[in-house]
Design a protein around this motif. Structure first.
Motif, mmCIF file in Angstrom:
data_model
loop_
_atom_site.group_PDB
_atom_site.id
_atom_site.type_symbol
_atom_site.label_atom_id
_atom_site.label_comp_id
_atom_site.label_asym_id
_atom_site.label_seq_id
_atom_site.Cartn_x
_atom_site.Cartn_y
_atom_site.Cartn_z
ATOM 1 N N ALA A 74 0.806 -1.223 0.000
ATOM 2 C CA ALA A 74 0.000 0.000 0.000
ATOM 3 C C ALA A 74 0.842 1.277 0.000
ATOM 4 C CB ALA A 74 -0.960 0.007 1.188
ATOM 5 N N GLY A 75 1.936 1.259 -0.762
ATOM 6 C CA GLY A 75 2.761 2.464 -0.910
ATOM 7 C C GLY A 75 3.660 2.751 0.274
ATOM 8 N N ARG A 76 3.775 1.794 1.225
ATOM 9 C CA ARG A 76 4.589 2.029 2.423
ATOM 10 C C ARG A 76 5.988 1.418 2.333
ATOM 11 N NH1 ARG A 76 1.982 2.649 7.653
ATOM 12 N NH2 ARG A 76 -0.176 3.328 7.403
ATOM 13 N N GLY A 77 6.313 0.757 1.225
ATOM 14 C CA GLY A 77 7.625 0.126 1.130
ATOM 15 C C GLY A 77 7.649 -1.171 1.911
ATOM 16 N N HIS A 78 8.849 -1.689 2.221
ATOM 17 C CA HIS A 78 8.968 -2.971 2.912
ATOM 18 C C HIS A 78 9.502 -2.782 4.319
ATOM 19 C CE1 HIS A 78 8.071 -5.606 -0.465
ATOM 20 N NE2 HIS A 78 8.656 -4.681 -1.218
ATOM 21 N N LYS A 79 8.834 -3.411 5.270
ATOM 22 C CA LYS A 79 9.252 -3.468 6.673
ATOM 23 C C LYS A 79 9.560 -2.092 7.283
ATOM 24 C CE LYS A 79 11.043 -8.148 6.269
ATOM 25 N NZ LYS A 79 12.220 -8.984 6.456
ATOM 26 N N GLY A 80 10.135 -2.065 8.430
ATOM 27 C CA GLY A 80 10.508 -0.808 9.082
ATOM 28 C C GLY A 80 9.362 -0.171 9.850
#
Length: 144
Positions: A31-37
């Motif tokens: 959802a446009g948030r990138g991966h992990k973190g």
């Protein structure tokens, strides 16, 4: 036209972006948030200036002093200097023209330093207790 018929102009509003609705939408999966973190997780955010636990910049830099914003607009005049003004009704403008206060002064206060033996009227100018007594003793008056 009625209040209940008012609408935004055609094309002025846009549909809200719906994220996490399948791969075909272009905003599925993460959802446009990138991966992990931390930023990818629900409720996972931090305050402004947070640097992951490192001492933030605004706390690393030294802090010194204080600069008053009103100091440049307030001026003081001694009692003895009032005799240098040619007019008898003294206001901020006449003090500026006489060169006793700076051009950007907004408020002026007369302090009890020196002597005055000329009757003057102060208009829109503050005076200390001692200065007020000395002006009135010389036959003048203070109108704030």
């Amino acid at each position: 036209m009625f209040l209940n018929t008012i609408q935004p102009a055609e094309g002025a509003t846009h549909a809200k972006r719906r994220v996490g609705r399948g791969i075909g939408s272009g905003l599925g999966k993460t959802a446009g948030r990138g991966h992990k973190g931390q930023k990818s997780r629900a409720g996972g955010f931090h305050k402004v200036g947070f640097e992951g636990g490192q001492m933030p910049l605004q706390r690393r830099l030294p802090k010194r002093g204080f600069k008053s914003l009103t100091a440049s607009s307030a001026a003081e005049v001694r009692l003895g200097e009032l005799a240098l003004v040619a007019v008898e009704e003294i206001d901020v403008l006449s003090l500026k023209q006489a060169g006793l206060v700076s051009a950007n002064a907004l408020s002026v206060k007369v302090i009890a330093s020196g002597e005055i033996n000329k009757a003057v009227t102060l208009k829109g100018i503050k005076a200390t207790k001692g200065a007020k007594a000395a002006i009135e003793a010389a036959g003048g008056k203070v109108e704030e």
